[in-house]
Structure formats: C-alpha cells, structure tokens
Design an enzyme around this catalytic site. Sequence first.
Site, PDB file in Angstrom:
ATOM      1  N   ASP A  87       0.848  -1.191   0.000  1.00  0.00           N
ATOM      2  CA  ASP A  87       0.000   0.000   0.000  1.00  0.00           C
ATOM      3  C   ASP A  87       0.886   1.243   0.000  1.00  0.00           C
ATOM      4  OD1 ASP A  87      -2.466   1.334   0.083  1.00  0.00           O
ATOM      5  OD2 ASP A  87      -2.446   1.465   2.268  1.00  0.00           O
ATOM      6  N   GLU A  88       0.336   2.349  -0.459  1.00  0.00           N
ATOM      7  CA  GLU A  88       1.036   3.647  -0.454  1.00  0.00           C
ATOM      8  C   GLU A  88       2.406   3.548  -1.111  1.00  0.00           C
ATOM      9  OE1 GLU A  88      -0.727   6.150   0.207  1.00  0.00           O
ATOM     10  OE2 GLU A  88      -2.315   5.392   1.491  1.00  0.00           O
ATOM     11  N   CYS A 145     -14.046  14.002 -10.112  1.00  0.00           N
ATOM     12  CA  CYS A 145     -14.033  15.350  -9.547  1.00  0.00           C
ATOM     13  C   CYS A 145     -15.470  15.700  -9.140  1.00  0.00           C
ATOM     14  CB  CYS A 145     -13.522  16.317 -10.626  1.00  0.00           C
ATOM     15  SG  CYS A 145     -13.448  18.055 -10.153  1.00  0.00           S
ATOM     16  N   CYS A 147     -17.197  17.823 -10.368  1.00  0.00           N
ATOM     17  CA  CYS A 147     -17.947  18.172 -11.581  1.00  0.00           C
ATOM     18  C   CYS A 147     -18.396  16.940 -12.369  1.00  0.00           C
ATOM     19  CB  CYS A 147     -17.111  19.085 -12.481  1.00  0.00           C
ATOM     20  SG  CYS A 147     -15.675  18.257 -13.225  1.00  0.00           S
ATOM     21  N   HIS A 184     -10.176  21.929 -12.814  1.00  0.00           N
ATOM     22  CA  HIS A 184     -10.490  22.515 -11.514  1.00  0.00           C
ATOM     23  C   HIS A 184      -9.274  22.548 -10.587  1.00  0.00           C
ATOM     24  CE1 HIS A 184     -14.761  21.698 -12.821  1.00  0.00           C
ATOM     25  NE2 HIS A 184     -14.599  23.006 -12.766  1.00  0.00           N
TER      26      HIS A 184
END
EC number: 2.7.1.21
Length: 192
Positions: A87-88, A145, A147, A184
């Site tokens: 992970d990560e 996002c 949007c 954005h």
Amino acid sequence: MASLHYKYAAMNSGKSTQLIQAHFNYRERGLSPYAMTPRIDNRAGEGLIRARVGLQLEVDSFGRDCDLFALIAERAARRPVDVFILDEAQFLTRDQVYQLARIVDELDIPVMAYGLKTDFRGELFEGAYYLLCLADKLEELKTICWCGNKAHMNARLGPEGVVREGDQIEIGGNERYVALCRRHYIEGRTRP
C-alpha cells in the site's frame, strides 16, 4: 510467471478497498498473501490499512531503509508467499522499487503495488516514477471530480483553498486533500 503490478490513482479512488479485496481473494483460495504499508503513513495507526468504505487490514510496516527483497526472501524461506502486496507505494525509494523487481524476477513472487502517481503539485513521487518505469503491468484506477469528470490531480487544501507550495509529503486524508480534474485543479476550485 510473476509480474510487478502498479495500480495507481488520485485519492478516493478505492485503492485500499481493492488492495484489501485482493488480499482476501488470495486467502479465500487457500493462498498466502503478504501485505505491507510504509511506516510514514500512520493515519489509521501503524500497520493498518483502512479503506474509506470501512474495510481494514492489519499488516506489517516498513521504513525507507528496509530492504524489501531481503525481507521477502527471508520470509519466503520460512513460509509460502504467494503474492506481495504493498500500500502507499508512492513512498517507496528508487532502491525499494528495484527490490520489488528482484522479488518478481529472482523469487518468482508476484508484486501488487497500490499508490498515488502524483503529489499536490502534479509532480511524480519517487516511488511512482520508478514503478511507472519498471512495472510489467500498469492500471489506472478511476475516481471523479466534483464536476463529474475524471479526477487525476491531488489538491492539498489550506485555509485559503488549494495549496501550491510546501513539502512533497504531508500525510492526510479528506480533511487535507481532494481529488480534482485537471481544469479545476488548475483553477483551484474545490467545489461548485
């Protein structure tokens, strides 16, 4: 033949959920997965991977000085390791990514690495850069996002909105970061 997989995305794309599901699938089939997470990301507690949907998995953690090849070779000599799951992965060093490649090539153990591709400035993390260079299989996980468009930018939030300067690594979750589409992100608009 084993492969090095890199599954990357912006924040809130379900990376941890997929990782936990993959780990479960191996266990359910009687296989032995081994999962780890970098010690630096201790938001959920050291050695704990927690998905936003409520799933969690207790794992071992490692630091930037850990030799992952030596660790997996020693573990595999004592017990089966059917897959190594990380992970990560953006927090890996260059050397650690090369160690993952050695795990695949020399030990014939598949590696599945999950992580971010870019930081809040839109720049590659060290681990992401070398995984993009060395991975056998790349998969972009999708998120959206506000949007509705594809989000692939990780915006860091501050009191005045989107932060553009600062240290590359600052651990945080929804209170500190938001995934945005490129438009954005550039505009600095985190909501309608």
